[in-house]
Design a protein around this motif. Structure first.
Motif, short mmCIF file in Angstrom:
data_model
loop_
_atom_site.label_atom_id
_atom_site.label_comp_id
_atom_site.label_asym_id
_atom_site.label_seq_id
_atom_site.Cartn_x
_atom_site.Cartn_y
_atom_site.Cartn_z
N GLU A 77 1.01 -1.43 -0.24
CA GLU A 77 0.03 0.21 -0.08
C GLU A 77 0.99 1.28 0.04
OE1 GLU A 77 -2.57 -0.17 3.25
OE2 GLU A 77 -3.79 -1.50 2.55
N PRO A 78 0.45 2.38 -0.55
CA PRO A 78 1.27 3.48 -0.59
C PRO A 78 1.48 4.20 0.79
CG PRO A 78 -0.94 3.90 -1.55
CD PRO A 78 -0.83 2.35 -1.38
N GLU A 79 2.46 5.06 0.96
CA GLU A 79 2.41 5.77 2.37
C GLU A 79 1.27 6.53 2.51
OE1 GLU A 79 6.16 7.50 2.67
OE2 GLU A 79 7.38 5.68 2.36
N ALA A 80 0.86 6.53 3.89
CA ALA A 80 -0.25 7.45 4.19
C ALA A 80 -0.41 7.84 5.74
CB ALA A 80 -1.46 6.71 3.65
N THR A 81 -1.02 8.77 5.94
CA THR A 81 -1.41 8.84 7.46
C THR A 81 -2.75 8.56 7.95
OG1 THR A 81 0.02 11.19 7.01
CG2 THR A 81 -1.31 10.91 8.94
N ALA A 82 -2.90 7.82 9.06
CA ALA A 82 -3.95 7.20 9.53
C ALA A 82 -4.04 7.86 10.89
CB ALA A 82 -4.07 5.66 9.58
N ASP A 83 -5.42 7.84 11.55
CA ASP A 83 -5.76 8.43 12.90
C ASP A 83 -5.65 7.22 13.80
OD1 ASP A 83 -6.03 10.91 12.11
OD2 ASP A 83 -8.04 10.61 11.59
N LEU A 84 -4.93 7.41 14.88
CA LEU A 84 -4.74 6.60 15.82
C LEU A 84 -5.70 6.97 17.08
CD1 LEU A 84 -2.97 4.10 17.25
CD2 LEU A 84 -1.64 5.85 17.88
N VAL A 103 -0.79 9.24 12.47
CA VAL A 103 0.24 8.60 12.46
C VAL A 103 0.65 8.35 11.08
CG1 VAL A 103 1.36 6.24 13.08
CG2 VAL A 103 0.03 7.49 14.86
N ALA A 104 2.00 8.41 10.71
CA ALA A 104 2.38 8.02 9.37
C ALA A 104 2.59 6.30 9.39
CB ALA A 104 3.71 8.91 9.11
N VAL A 105 1.76 5.82 7.94
CA VAL A 105 1.88 4.58 8.08
C VAL A 105 2.85 4.16 6.60
CG1 VAL A 105 0.52 2.48 7.37
CG2 VAL A 105 -0.33 4.33 8.94
N THR A 106 3.96 3.66 6.78
CA THR A 106 4.82 3.26 5.93
C THR A 106 5.07 1.91 5.54
OG1 THR A 106 7.00 3.41 7.27
CG2 THR A 106 6.18 5.44 6.19
N ALA A 107 5.64 1.57 4.70
CA ALA A 107 6.10 0.14 4.26
C ALA A 107 6.95 -0.37 5.58
CB ALA A 107 6.60 -0.07 2.85
N GLY A 108 6.87 -1.76 5.84
CA GLY A 108 7.49 -2.56 6.68
C GLY A 108 6.81 -2.74 8.17
N THR A 109 7.63 -2.75 9.09
CA THR A 109 7.04 -2.91 10.49
C THR A 109 7.54 -1.88 11.29
OG1 THR A 109 6.78 -5.33 10.20
CG2 THR A 109 6.85 -4.44 12.34
N ARG A 110 7.00 -1.19 12.18
CA ARG A 110 7.50 -0.36 13.06
C ARG A 110 6.73 -0.37 14.38
NH1 ARG A 110 5.09 5.63 11.81
NH2 ARG A 110 5.82 5.98 13.98
N ALA A 111 7.12 0.06 15.33
CA ALA A 111 6.78 -0.14 16.97
C ALA A 111 6.09 1.36 17.25
CB ALA A 111 7.79 -0.37 18.07
N LEU A 112 5.21 1.31 18.21
CA LEU A 112 4.48 2.37 18.64
C LEU A 112 3.93 2.08 19.82
CD1 LEU A 112 1.74 3.40 15.71
CD2 LEU A 112 3.78 4.47 16.12
N ARG A 113 3.88 3.15 20.66
CA ARG A 113 3.06 3.04 22.08
C ARG A 113 2.04 4.11 22.12
NH1 ARG A 113 6.84 0.38 25.27
NH2 ARG A 113 5.70 1.07 27.08
N VAL A 114 1.06 3.67 22.97
CA VAL A 114 0.06 4.54 23.01
C VAL A 114 -0.71 4.37 24.62
CG1 VAL A 114 -1.72 2.61 22.64
CG2 VAL A 114 -2.51 4.92 22.27
N HIS A 115 -0.98 5.55 24.92
CA HIS A 115 -1.44 5.63 26.39
C HIS A 115 -2.84 5.40 26.42
CE1 HIS A 115 -1.45 7.10 30.45
NE2 HIS A 115 -2.52 7.90 30.34
N SER A 174 -7.29 1.41 17.42
CA SER A 174 -7.52 1.61 16.17
C SER A 174 -6.42 2.47 15.35
CB SER A 174 -9.02 1.74 15.51
OG SER A 174 -9.12 3.19 15.95
N LEU A 175 -6.15 1.98 14.22
CA LEU A 175 -5.25 3.03 13.38
C LEU A 175 -5.77 2.84 11.94
CD1 LEU A 175 -2.57 4.64 13.00
CD2 LEU A 175 -1.40 2.39 12.49
N GLY A 176 -6.55 3.83 11.53
CA GLY A 176 -7.33 3.57 10.33
C GLY A 176 -8.40 2.53 10.44
N ALA A 177 -8.17 1.91 9.33
CA ALA A 177 -9.00 0.55 9.43
C ALA A 177 -8.52 -0.81 10.18
CB ALA A 177 -9.45 -0.09 7.84
N ALA A 178 -7.38 -0.74 10.39
CA ALA A 178 -6.80 -1.88 11.29
C ALA A 178 -7.06 -1.48 12.78
CB ALA A 178 -5.09 -1.88 11.11
N SER A 179 -7.13 -2.57 13.69
CA SER A 179 -7.59 -2.27 15.16
C SER A 179 -7.27 -3.68 15.78
CB SER A 179 -8.94 -2.27 15.22
OG SER A 179 -9.70 -3.13 14.87
#
Length: 296
Positions: free
Chosen positions: A220-227, A242-254, A269-274
């Motif tokens: 998928e192309p790089e995009a920005t999704a709401d966390l 949150v910027a969504v780029t190709a590959g795997t990255r770590a996040l932390r949420v309160h 949730s991050l866009g359509a993923a949850s």
């Protein structure tokens, strides 16, 4: 072993491979046994003349190994999914056809002739040529033929190898020329770190929790999704991009503590993923309503 007995031993092995759960060592042994049994049926169906043990073993192994890709290729051509049960069923059909052909083509012994006067002097065997050692094949009264063991062994092993290369090469070329649609893209969100081991409700302290996450994206192309974090049906805080780029990255949420001690689903949730887990706050297990606090 007779062909019927070989078939009777092959069917249960294929049934176990098709329906029983896989066992690391036992399944490999059973698969090898089934392959050798099908190879032996190939040998009995196609070869009608005596072979040296080495030639028969080589032909059995190679013919059995050819049977697996050949069965998979036939399944693909007829539109069936290539999986364990389908392969076992295909090998069973192949074994049945080979066994039936081998049994049908077995020569029948002619009725015994009435006893006759023995000849005065039986015909002498023809002298063997020392330069071309061979073994005698066929009854004496028909003259017999001379076979060279080395040539028979080379043919028995070489012909299946050539067939395997032809079948495998043809299947590879056909597969490469078939259209291959691109894999669909995806973006996934999953709990990571200590949160990946959550197996029940989580006790959330007053200060809240820092929940580690893992975002994976490909195709998928790089995009920005709401966390966004939701506790029950309410947003715990405003969403953040949150910027969504190709590959795997770590996040932390309160994740803040719920306003009561009742059990709530915590949806991140991050866009359509949850992803989701359940948690309760450090307060009494009561809901605050207009009529006052009531038990959860």
């Amino acid at each position: 072993m007779k062909t019927a007995h070989l078939l009777a031993a092959t069917y249960p092995i294929l049934a176990v491979l098709a329906f029983a759960p896989a066992v690391p060592v036992l399944s490999s042994v059973l698969c090898l046994t089934a392959v050798l049994a099908v190879g032996a049926l190939w040998t009995r169906a196609l070869i009608r003349e005596p072979l040296t043990p080495v030639a028969r073993l080589g032909l059995t192994v190679v013919a059995g190994l050819i049977s697996l890709p050949l069965t998979a290729l036939v399944l693909y051509v007829i539109g069936l999914r290539i999986e364990g049960r389908a392969l076992a069923a295909g090998l069973a059909v192949l074994a049945t056809a080979l066994g039936a052909y081998a049994i049908a083509g077995k020569p029948v012994d002619p009725p015994a002739d009435p006893p006759a006067d023995p000849p005065a002097d039986p015909p002498a065997d023809p002298p063997a040529d020392p330069a071309h050692p061979g073994h005698w094949v066929g009854p004496v009264e028909h003259g017999g033929t001379t076979k060279t063991p080395r040539l028979s062994t080379a043919a028995a092993i070489g012909v299946p190898v050539v067939l395997a290369l032809l079948i495998g090469g043809t299947a590879t070329v056909v597969y490469q020329r078939l259209p291959h649609p691109a894999e669909p893209g995806y973006t996934s969100l999953a709990l990571a770190g200590w949160a990946a081991g959550i197996a029940g409700p989580v006790a959330i302290p007053r200060a809240g929790l820092e929940v580690p996450l893992e975002v994976s994206s490909a195709g998928e192309p790089e995009a920005t999704a709401d966390l966004l974090v939701r506790i029950g049906d309410r947003a715990a805080a405003p969403s953040r991009p949150v910027a969504v780029t190709a590959g795997t990255r770590a996040l932390r949420v309160h994740v803040p503590a719920p306003a009561d001690g009742c059990l709530h689903p915590i949806r991140i949730s991050l866009g359509a993923a949850s992803t989701v887990f359940y948690g309760r706050g450090p307060f009494p297990a009561r809901l605050v309503t207009r009529r006052g606090p009531v038990p959860c």
